[in-house]
Each structure stands twice: as structure tokens, then as C-alpha cells.
Write a protein that holds these residues in place. Structure first.
Motif, mmCIF file in Angstrom:
data_model
loop_
_atom_site.group_PDB
_atom_site.id
_atom_site.type_symbol
_atom_site.label_atom_id
_atom_site.label_comp_id
_atom_site.label_asym_id
_atom_site.label_seq_id
_atom_site.Cartn_x
_atom_site.Cartn_y
_atom_site.Cartn_z
ATOM 1 N N ALA A 104 -19.652 -85.757 -38.001
ATOM 2 C CA ALA A 104 -20.195 -86.726 -38.954
ATOM 3 C C ALA A 104 -21.203 -86.057 -39.877
ATOM 4 C CB ALA A 104 -20.840 -87.882 -38.199
ATOM 5 N N VAL A 105 -22.033 -85.192 -39.324
ATOM 6 C CA VAL A 105 -23.024 -84.488 -40.141
ATOM 7 C C VAL A 105 -22.332 -83.549 -41.123
ATOM 8 C CG1 VAL A 105 -24.842 -82.749 -40.055
ATOM 9 C CG2 VAL A 105 -24.948 -84.726 -38.548
ATOM 10 N N ARG A 106 -21.267 -82.885 -40.693
ATOM 11 C CA ARG A 106 -20.523 -82.015 -41.619
ATOM 12 C C ARG A 106 -20.016 -82.815 -42.818
ATOM 13 N NH1 ARG A 106 -18.440 -79.940 -36.690
ATOM 14 N NH2 ARG A 106 -19.092 -77.782 -36.309
ATOM 15 N N ASN A 107 -19.399 -83.954 -42.538
ATOM 16 C CA ASN A 107 -18.870 -84.782 -43.623
ATOM 17 C C ASN A 107 -19.982 -85.304 -44.529
ATOM 18 O OD1 ASN A 107 -16.257 -84.451 -42.638
ATOM 19 N ND2 ASN A 107 -16.334 -86.336 -41.413
ATOM 20 N N LEU A 108 -21.090 -85.683 -43.915
ATOM 21 C CA LEU A 108 -22.217 -86.196 -44.701
ATOM 22 C C LEU A 108 -22.805 -85.106 -45.588
ATOM 23 C CD1 LEU A 108 -24.037 -88.638 -45.259
ATOM 24 C CD2 LEU A 108 -25.473 -87.911 -43.334
ATOM 25 N N TYR A 152 -28.152 -80.892 -31.296
ATOM 26 C CA TYR A 152 -28.716 -79.591 -31.677
ATOM 27 C C TYR A 152 -27.798 -78.871 -32.658
ATOM 28 C CZ TYR A 152 -31.129 -75.100 -31.128
ATOM 29 O OH TYR A 152 -31.815 -73.934 -31.347
ATOM 30 N N ALA A 153 -26.488 -78.983 -32.440
ATOM 31 C CA ALA A 153 -25.528 -78.396 -33.379
ATOM 32 C C ALA A 153 -25.674 -79.038 -34.752
ATOM 33 C CB ALA A 153 -24.107 -78.570 -32.856
ATOM 34 N N ALA A 154 -25.889 -80.355 -34.778
ATOM 35 C CA ALA A 154 -26.093 -81.048 -36.043
ATOM 36 C C ALA A 154 -27.371 -80.570 -36.732
ATOM 37 C CB ALA A 154 -26.155 -82.554 -35.805
ATOM 38 N N GLU A 155 -28.422 -80.350 -35.971
ATOM 39 C CA GLU A 155 -29.659 -79.807 -36.544
ATOM 40 C C GLU A 155 -29.399 -78.478 -37.244
ATOM 41 O OE1 GLU A 155 -33.083 -81.448 -33.415
ATOM 42 O OE2 GLU A 155 -32.895 -79.315 -33.860
ATOM 43 N N ARG A 156 -28.650 -77.596 -36.590
ATOM 44 C CA ARG A 156 -28.384 -76.271 -37.160
ATOM 45 C C ARG A 156 -27.530 -76.377 -38.422
ATOM 46 N NH1 ARG A 156 -27.508 -75.171 -31.671
ATOM 47 N NH2 ARG A 156 -25.282 -74.821 -32.005
ATOM 48 N N LEU A 157 -26.572 -77.300 -38.412
ATOM 49 C CA LEU A 157 -25.754 -77.504 -39.609
ATOM 50 C C LEU A 157 -26.620 -77.937 -40.792
ATOM 51 C CD1 LEU A 157 -22.706 -79.418 -38.094
ATOM 52 C CD2 LEU A 157 -22.634 -77.145 -39.132
ATOM 53 N N ILE A 158 -27.550 -78.843 -40.540
ATOM 54 C CA ILE A 158 -28.434 -79.333 -41.602
ATOM 55 C C ILE A 158 -29.332 -78.213 -42.120
ATOM 56 C CG2 ILE A 158 -30.385 -80.881 -42.058
ATOM 57 C CD1 ILE A 158 -29.002 -82.850 -40.044
ATOM 58 N N ALA A 159 -29.894 -77.440 -41.209
ATOM 59 C CA ALA A 159 -30.812 -76.368 -41.605
ATOM 60 C C ALA A 159 -30.115 -75.299 -42.438
ATOM 61 C CB ALA A 159 -31.450 -75.749 -40.365
ATOM 62 N N ASP A 160 -28.824 -75.107 -42.220
ATOM 63 C CA ASP A 160 -28.068 -74.067 -42.927
ATOM 64 C C ASP A 160 -27.277 -74.611 -44.110
ATOM 65 O OD1 ASP A 160 -28.977 -72.248 -41.047
ATOM 66 O OD2 ASP A 160 -27.197 -72.416 -39.775
ATOM 67 N N SER A 161 -27.482 -75.875 -44.470
ATOM 68 C CA SER A 161 -26.602 -76.541 -45.426
ATOM 69 C C SER A 161 -26.894 -76.238 -46.886
ATOM 70 C CB SER A 161 -26.696 -78.058 -45.212
ATOM 71 O OG SER A 161 -27.988 -78.536 -45.589
#
Length: 264
Positions: free
Chosen positions: A72-76, A108-117
Motif C-alpha cells: 500500500a505504501v509503494r502504491n501511495l 518497518y519495511a514501509a518506513e524504509r520505503l518512505i525514507a528512500d522515496s
């Protein structure tokens, strides 16, 4: 006036976040899997998500997805980049990098995706909300004997306090990972169970049961706690009193009396 998109804006956390942003004079769009006009399953995305993000200044991601939160975070994030949204605020959980629960790993994986986005971001981690502990204890109290994981502490907090902080962060500039936010007291699950039984008048014998595994050990070690950030004000007993009435915390109606609060 700014425009905000709150995902999960009809939920336990998202709804009070929307209230606070609107009270501050901002336009708020609510994205939900069930509520129009922006009825979107973030795990799938789609053109309606792009439409919801047009002209948005800040996304506040409050959707609680037990399975698929990272997708969901990837799509967002993909949609946020297409819409050139400058700020995404994400609510996470204290201990996602310390307690090996599957849901925590996904957060935690979602956090890392956001930080690297490449999108400006703010992440707030909080301890568990009173509402979640209430649902847990209500389920555990259904059998005649209430089985509680042995020696597991918790630090529950009032969800509206988290919403107030999240709205404050959303109205500011991207701040990265901000200080964790915890409830006012560290208590054992057995103590919280006793308070729940006293509040509801349910009579159950509480039995603490030792469990196995790294996740249980992480919880016993307090990996999900933030005692140094015990900034919440509402105790679990005060939450129960508001929910069930003045008998909460009196010890009436249970063979396990409610203990006095412990200092964090």
C-alpha cells in the motif's frame, strides 16, 4: 489553507486527525476502502488515487492494513510522486525494528520505503492505543479463564493524543523520524486485564501463561515501549471510566482486583 489527504480517515486514528485539521481551517480529503468519494484499496491503487492526490499539500497515512501495508505504501508513494505531493506523514509503532512480529516487520519495511522515496516525509512512532488493548482484553475474557501472556508489559495511550500530535506534524514541514510518543504508564498485561475486569464487572480468573519465540521475548524485554517518552496524559483506567462509567478501577465485580498504577 492547505489541502490534506488522510488515508483511513474514517478510522479510530484517522477520524480525529481529520477533525483537528478541519478545525485548523484546512481542506481535508478522506481516502478509505469503504467511504466515497475516494473509495480506494491502497493495495491495488488505481486512477481514483491519482484523482484524490491532485493539488494535495500533505498526505497523512493512517490506514491500518494488517497484510499488505508495505505494498500500500509503494502504491501511495508512486501516486504521490506523480502528483508531486511535497510531504507524507506516516504513523508507525514503537519497536517495529526491535520486535520480530510479522506486522511490525511490514511497518518497518514501509518506513524504509518512505525514507528512500524522495518524497518529503515525517514518521511518528507511538505505543499501542487504549482501544487496541480493550479489544485484545475483551477477546481474552470470553473463555471462563482469562489467559494472559506472562510478564509482558505495555504502555497504552489515548488515540486522540496521537491524533493531535499527528495533525501538528502534518501542518509542519517534513521532519524525518520524530521523537516516539508513549502512554503515561508502563503496566503489565495482567494489571491491564484486572482493570478491564473491574470496569466491566466481568468475573474471570486471570492466569499468566509463558509463551515461546523471539517475538514474545522481544515483548517481554519491552522492545515496544518508550518509557523515556511517556508523554501521554490519559491512563488506561481513565479511558475505561470514560467508556464504561465510574466503576472502572474500583475492583468491583472481579476476583482479581485492579492494582495501583505503576510509575513508568
Amino acid at each position: 489553507m492547505s489541502t490534506f489527504l488522510v488515508t483511513g480517515g474514517t478510522g479510530t486514528l484517522g477520524h480525529p486527525v481529520c477533525e483537528r485539521l478541519r478545525a485548523a481551517g484546512h481542506e481535508v480529503r478522506v481516502l478509505s476502502r469503504h467511504a466515497p468519494p475516494y473509495t480506494v484499496d491502497l493495495r491495488k491503487g488505481g486512477p481514483l488515487l491519482d484523482r484524490a492526490l491532485r493539488g494535495v499539500d500533505t498526505i497523512v497515512h493512517c490506514t491500518n492494513i494488517l497484510r499488505g501495508d508495505d505494498q500500500a505504501v509503494r502504491n501511495l508513494l508512486d501516486a504521490a510522486r506523480r502528483a508531486e505531493v511535497p510531504h507524507l506523514v506516516y504513523i508507525s509503532i514503537v519497536g517495529v525494528d526491535r520486535v520480530p512480529l510479522p506486522y511490525y516487520k511490514a511497518k518497518y519495511a514501509a518506513e524504509r520505503l518512505i525514507a528512500d522515496s524522495g518524497v518529503g516525509w515525517t514518521i511518528l512512532r507511538t505505543t499501542q492505543y487504549h482501544d487496541l488493548i480493550l479489544r485484545l482484553l475483551a477477546g481474552l475474557a470470553k473463555p471462563p479463564v482469562m489467559l494472559i501472556p506472562k510478564d509482558v508489559p505495555d504502555q497504552p495511550m489515548e488515540v486522540t493524543e496521537a491524533a493531535e500530535r499527528l495533525a501538528e506534524l502534518a501542518m509542519g514541514e517534513p521532519a524525518g523520524r520524530v521523537a516516539d510518543m508513549g502512554g503515561p504508564e508502563v503496566r503489565t498485561l495482567a494489571e491491564l486485564a484486572a482493570a478491564y475486569l473491574a470496569a466491566t464487572g466481568i468475573e474471570r480468573r486471570v492466569v499468566e501463561v509463558p509463551l515461546a519465540g523471539k517475538a514474545y521475548q522481544g515483548l517481554r524485554d519491552g522492545g515496544h515501549l518508550a518509557p523515556e517518552q511517556a508523554v501521554g496524559r490519559v491512563t488506561f483506567e481513565e479511558f475505561l471510566t470514560a467508556r464504561f462509567g465510574a466503576r472502572a478501577g474500583t475492583g468491583a465485580g472481579t476476583d482479581t482486583p485492579a492494582p495501583p498504577p505503576k510509575a513508568p
